[in-house]
Design a protein around this motif. Structure first.
Motif, mmCIF file in Angstrom:
data_model
loop_
_atom_site.group_PDB
_atom_site.id
_atom_site.type_symbol
_atom_site.label_atom_id
_atom_site.label_comp_id
_atom_site.label_asym_id
_atom_site.label_seq_id
_atom_site.Cartn_x
_atom_site.Cartn_y
_atom_site.Cartn_z
ATOM 1 N N LYS A 137 0.853 -1.185 0.000
ATOM 2 C CA LYS A 137 0.000 0.000 0.000
ATOM 3 C C LYS A 137 0.891 1.237 0.000
ATOM 4 N N ARG A 175 -0.204 -2.397 -6.222
ATOM 5 C CA ARG A 175 -1.206 -2.303 -5.147
ATOM 6 C C ARG A 175 -1.529 -3.689 -4.599
ATOM 7 N N SER A 176 -1.476 -3.824 -3.275
ATOM 8 C CA SER A 176 -1.818 -5.110 -2.670
ATOM 9 C C SER A 176 -3.326 -5.318 -2.732
ATOM 10 N N ASN A 177 -3.695 -6.571 -2.988
ATOM 11 C CA ASN A 177 -5.093 -6.990 -3.038
ATOM 12 C C ASN A 177 -5.971 -5.987 -3.800
ATOM 13 N N ARG A 213 -8.443 -6.129 -5.811
ATOM 14 C CA ARG A 213 -9.905 -6.341 -5.877
ATOM 15 C C ARG A 213 -10.516 -6.557 -4.494
ATOM 16 N N ASN A 214 -9.717 -6.350 -3.436
ATOM 17 C CA ASN A 214 -10.191 -6.601 -2.072
ATOM 18 C C ASN A 214 -10.762 -8.004 -1.919
ATOM 19 N N GLN A 254 -11.379 -11.687 -0.614
ATOM 20 C CA GLN A 254 -11.350 -12.319 0.712
ATOM 21 C C GLN A 254 -10.517 -13.594 0.694
ATOM 22 N N HIS A 263 -6.148 -13.144 -3.800
ATOM 23 C CA HIS A 263 -5.333 -12.007 -3.377
ATOM 24 C C HIS A 263 -3.940 -12.116 -4.018
#
Length: 190
Positions: free
Chosen positions: A45, A74-76, A78-79, A81, A86
């Protein structure tokens, strides 16, 4: 372009067989080494102000030796779960930044433990490989995906401890600068 490909196993054996005695010198020290551009790809991030300042300081120190590019994935994105999703999303973004003729170094806590002289030798080996750039890959919270690991020319670690991506980036930058001073036979300036 033909690239001399050495497998992780071969390179790891090469670096493992090198002497770890105090005062060991790099086999390329004082020799002309082809300076490949370096790209560091980090999953994470937004960086803290302190890390940005340190990275900028080391970019300035590295600049006389080679061109340098710092890419943040950018980490994850698409957010997701699911941890697998991820890692796959991060891996896809990272693989888009790795060129087909890049010399790829994956940083992972399970990688080969190398010292500063061996880091300098790694830069020298990459310069002699026919590659057009060295890409160092720092994974996210769940590490690297399978494709990034397969793409690696060598896998190293900065510590046997797991490091936050920001700390890993700062340690890598310092070691890259130190490696260039070793290659050029110069005194290291903090």
């Amino acid at each position: 372009m033909a690239i001399s490909v050495m497998t992780n196993a071969h390179l790891n054996q090469t670096y493992a067989s090198a002497s770890h005695e105090k005062g060991r010198t790099c086999r390329y020290a004082g020799q002309a080494v082809r300076a490949l551009p370096i790209r560091v790809i980090t999953v994470g991030k937004k960086r803290s102000e302190g890390v940005r300042l340190l990275v900028d300081e080391y970019k300035t120190k590295i600049k006389p030796y080679c061109s340098f590019e710092d890419s943040l994935v950018r980490s994850n994105p698409r957010n997701a779960q699911d941890v697998r999703a991820h890692v796959e999303d991060e891996e896809l973004a990272m693989m888009k930044l790795i060129g087909s003729d890049d010399w790829v170094v994956v940083l992972d806590e399970r990688g080969r433990d190398i010292d500063s002289e061996q880091m300098a030798e790694l830069l020298g080996d990459a310069g002699n490989s026919g590659a057009s750039r060295i890409s160092f890959c720092i994974g996210g919270a769940y590490g690297h995906g399978r494709e990034v690991r397969k793409r690696a020319n060598v896998t190293i670690r900065l510590s046997s401890m797991v490091l936050n991506h920001q700390i890993a980036l700062v340690v890598l930058m310092e070691q890259l600068y130190r490696a260039w001073t070793i290659l050029k036979g110069q005194n290291y300036h903090h």
